[in-house]
Scaffold this active site. Structure first.
Site, PDB file in Angstrom:
ATOM      1  N   GLY A 211       0.129  13.958  -8.747  1.00  0.00           N
ATOM      2  CA  GLY A 211       0.654  13.103  -8.850  1.00  0.00           C
ATOM      3  C   GLY A 211       0.689  12.707  -9.965  1.00  0.00           C
TER       4      GLY A 211
ATOM      5  N   GLN B 164       5.375  16.180  -9.082  1.00  0.00           N
ATOM      6  CA  GLN B 164       6.325  15.023  -9.445  1.00  0.00           C
ATOM      7  C   GLN B 164       5.686  15.183 -10.718  1.00  0.00           C
ATOM      8  OE1 GLN B 164       4.215  11.173  -7.782  1.00  0.00           O
ATOM      9  NE2 GLN B 164       5.943  10.873  -6.841  1.00  0.00           N
TER      10      GLN B 164
ATOM     11  N   HIS C 282       6.228   2.777 -12.490  1.00  0.00           N
ATOM     12  CA  HIS C 282       6.101   3.616 -13.404  1.00  0.00           C
ATOM     13  C   HIS C 282       7.420   3.623 -14.520  1.00  0.00           C
ATOM     14  CE1 HIS C 282       3.548   6.785 -11.929  1.00  0.00           C
ATOM     15  NE2 HIS C 282       2.953   6.039 -11.201  1.00  0.00           N
TER      16      HIS C 282
ATOM     17  N   ARG D 117      10.852   9.636  -5.684  1.00  0.00           N
ATOM     18  CA  ARG D 117      10.774   8.693  -5.045  1.00  0.00           C
ATOM     19  C   ARG D 117      11.004   7.474  -5.607  1.00  0.00           C
ATOM     20  NH1 ARG D 117       4.390   9.601  -2.427  1.00  0.00           N
ATOM     21  NH2 ARG D 117       4.891   8.865  -1.162  1.00  0.00           N
TER      22      ARG D 117
ATOM     23  N   LYS E  55       0.805   5.807   6.480  1.00  0.00           N
ATOM     24  CA  LYS E  55      -0.554   5.790   6.961  1.00  0.00           C
ATOM     25  C   LYS E  55       0.507   6.596   8.570  1.00  0.00           C
ATOM     26  CE  LYS E  55      -4.842   3.293   7.917  1.00  0.00           C
ATOM     27  NZ  LYS E  55      -4.562   2.856   9.393  1.00  0.00           N
TER      28      LYS E  55
HETATM   29  C1  LIG Z   1      -5.859   9.648  -4.460  1.00  0.00           C
HETATM   30  C2  LIG Z   1      -4.609   9.653  -4.394  1.00  0.00           C
HETATM   31  C3  LIG Z   1      -3.714   9.422  -5.496  1.00  0.00           C
HETATM   32  C4  LIG Z   1      -1.335   9.301  -5.111  1.00  0.00           C
HETATM   33  N1  LIG Z   1      -1.258  10.088  -6.404  1.00  0.00           N
HETATM   34  C5  LIG Z   1      -0.059   9.504  -6.076  1.00  0.00           C
HETATM   35  C6  LIG Z   1       1.069   9.564  -7.102  1.00  0.00           C
HETATM   36  O1  LIG Z   1       0.617  10.311  -8.168  1.00  0.00           O
HETATM   37  N2  LIG Z   1       2.179   9.453  -6.834  1.00  0.00           N
HETATM   38  C7  LIG Z   1       2.659   9.490  -5.725  1.00  0.00           C
HETATM   39  O2  LIG Z   1       4.397   9.664  -5.426  1.00  0.00           O
HETATM   40  N3  LIG Z   1       1.777   8.575  -4.624  1.00  0.00           N
HETATM   41  C8  LIG Z   1       0.953   9.509  -4.663  1.00  0.00           C
HETATM   42  N4  LIG Z   1      -0.449   8.807  -3.800  1.00  0.00           N
HETATM   43  C9  LIG Z   1       0.232   8.010  -2.361  1.00  0.00           C
HETATM   44  C10 LIG Z   1       0.074   9.378  -1.331  1.00  0.00           C
HETATM   45  O3  LIG Z   1       1.434  10.157  -1.576  1.00  0.00           O
HETATM   46  C11 LIG Z   1       0.815   8.798  -0.145  1.00  0.00           C
HETATM   47  O4  LIG Z   1       1.702   7.980  -0.605  1.00  0.00           O
HETATM   48  C12 LIG Z   1      -0.726   8.445   0.542  1.00  0.00           C
HETATM   49  O5  LIG Z   1      -1.337   8.833   0.576  1.00  0.00           O
HETATM   50  C13 LIG Z   1       0.534   7.185   1.654  1.00  0.00           C
HETATM   51  O6  LIG Z   1      -0.234   8.515   2.568  1.00  0.00           O
HETATM   52  P1  LIG Z   1      -1.289   8.530   3.148  1.00  0.00           P
HETATM   53  O7  LIG Z   1      -1.256   7.771   4.000  1.00  0.00           O
HETATM   54  O8  LIG Z   1      -0.818  10.131   5.122  1.00  0.00           O
HETATM   55  O9  LIG Z   1      -2.308   9.236   3.117  1.00  0.00           O
HETATM   56  C14 LIG Z   1      -1.881   8.468  -3.815  1.00  0.00           C
HETATM   57  C15 LIG Z   1      -2.747   8.507  -2.654  1.00  0.00           C
HETATM   58  C16 LIG Z   1      -3.931   8.963  -3.109  1.00  0.00           C
HETATM   59  C17 LIG Z   1      -5.080   8.700  -1.689  1.00  0.00           C
END
Ligand SMILES: Cc1cc2nc3c(=O)[nH]c(=O)nc-3n(C[C@H](O)[C@H](O)[C@H](O)COP(=O)(O)O)c2cc1C
Length: 319
Positions: free
Chosen positions: A59, A102, A172, A220, A299
């Site tokens: 991430g 990423q 960012h 993204r 979600k």
């Molecule tokens: C702890 C955590 C760290 C995350 N870090 C990033 C990140 O660095 N870059 C990014 O594009 N999305 C990041 N996300 C977002 C996830 O890629 C995803 O879009 C988000 O969890 C929603 O999807 P979900 O409902 O399936 O969890 C992060 C999510 C979580 C929970």
């Protein structure tokens, strides 16, 4: 062969993805000394073993020394990352999963007491409400240096066997240029939409020059900041289609909203109790308007919704 839409293979350039299930980028904060070592590798190898088609690792792996990690992120600006990345990609490839990573520069989205304590840079003097670094308004030589940093980091990831990269463009640095809410520069990097996009185009050109045309490069992006004065859906589509028409971008990963405050971020990354699939139809409209292969996560907690997303043509992949 199964008729399940989620289990259909997909051809992304030369890369065959075995189904439509991926993990989107999220930092488990597992790096040791900024490197994706054994724990990191095991984390992704287990998901690859479970059958996902694509692991979007890291991430926000940092491309520059002046982009200190907000979490414990991978330091993609160090050459020593290459063998660790190679171990990670090998472990996922062994189970038939593609692997990408990423990359980003966080710009103002960092704290004052992180990393090497270099000044945080952004295209304005405005601090991010969440992280509150005191920012230096970015100068020409910072821009030139960071463009090269992106290309160097992309080359390291290619050398480490990655199948591709994803550039983080919400909240960012790259998005701080694009959004009228965070860019107070004058030309050539501020003002018109074309100028605010210039940094992303310069980075893409530098990356392509380094990694070639075949390597997979995606973005993204928050296609709609959903805030007065910010990037609108129409603006976002213009940006996406400019990237698409440049021929330098192979896929989009769709985000809606901003992450500059915790409440705003909760609409981007919805938590328990919030509505399911809040941006799925939105992501579908981005796919229709751009024609680009489209990833999306927010979600989508059940197989039936993910199946619908792919079979109704809203998404190419679901997380
Ligand atoms: C702890 C955590 C760290 C995350 N870090 C990033 C990140 O660095 N870059 C990014 O594009 N999305 C990041 N996300 C977002 C996830 O890629 C995803 O879009 C988000 O969890 C929603 O999807 P979900 O409902 O399936 O969890 C992060 C999510 C979580 C929970």
């Amino acid at each position: 062969m199964s008729n399940d839409p989620l289990l259909q293979p997909y051809q992304l350039k030369h890369l065959t993805l075995k189904n439509r299930i991926m993990t989107t980028s999220h930092e488990p904060a597992y790096p040791e000394d900024g490197m994706p070592k054994d724990r990191y590798r095991a984390y992704h190898a287990e998901r690859a073993k479970a059958g996902i088609a694509l692991a979007m690792t890291a991430g926000s792996a940092a491309v520059s020394r002046d982009s200190p990690p907000v979490f414990n992120n991978i330091l993609a600006y160090k050459d020593e990352v290459v063998p660790w990345v190679q171990n990670l990609t090998d472990a996922c490839h062994e189970h038939g999963a593609a692997v990408m990573i990423q990359l980003t520069h966080l710009g103002r989205r960092t704290r004052w007491d992180k990393g090497d304590w270099l000044p945080a840079v952004t295209p304005s003097h405005n601090r991010e409400p969440s992280h509150r670094a005191f920012v230096k308004k970015i100068e020409d030589w910072d821009i030139a240096r960071i463009i090269t940093d992106y290309a160097d980091a992309a080359e390291r990831m290619q050398a480490g066997g990655m199948d591709g990269i994803e550039l983080e463009v919400f909240g960012h640095l790259m998005d701080q240029f694009i959004s009228p809410l965070t860019n107070t520069l004058e030309a050539p990097y501020g003002g018109s939409m074309e100028n605010r996009m210039r940094f992303s185009m310069d980075v893409l050109r530098a990356i392509r020059k380094r990694v070639g045309d075949d390597f997979i490069v995606g973005i993204r992006f928050t296609v709609d900041e959903d805030q007065a004065g910010g990037t609108t859906f129409e603006d976002g589509i213009t940006v996406c289609n400019t990237w698409r028409d440049s021929g330098m971008v192979d896929f989009l990963n769709v985000i809606r909203g901003r992450i500059h405050t915790d409440p705003a971020m909760t609409d981007v990354i919805p938590v328990q109790g919030m509505k399911n699939a809040p941006h799925l139809d939105f992501a579908g409209s981005v796919r229709t308007a751009t024609g680009l292969p489209t990833f999306h996560a927010a979600k989508i907690p059940d197989v039936a919704t993910a199946r619908h997303a792919v079979s109704a043509g809203l998404l190419t992949w679901s997380a």
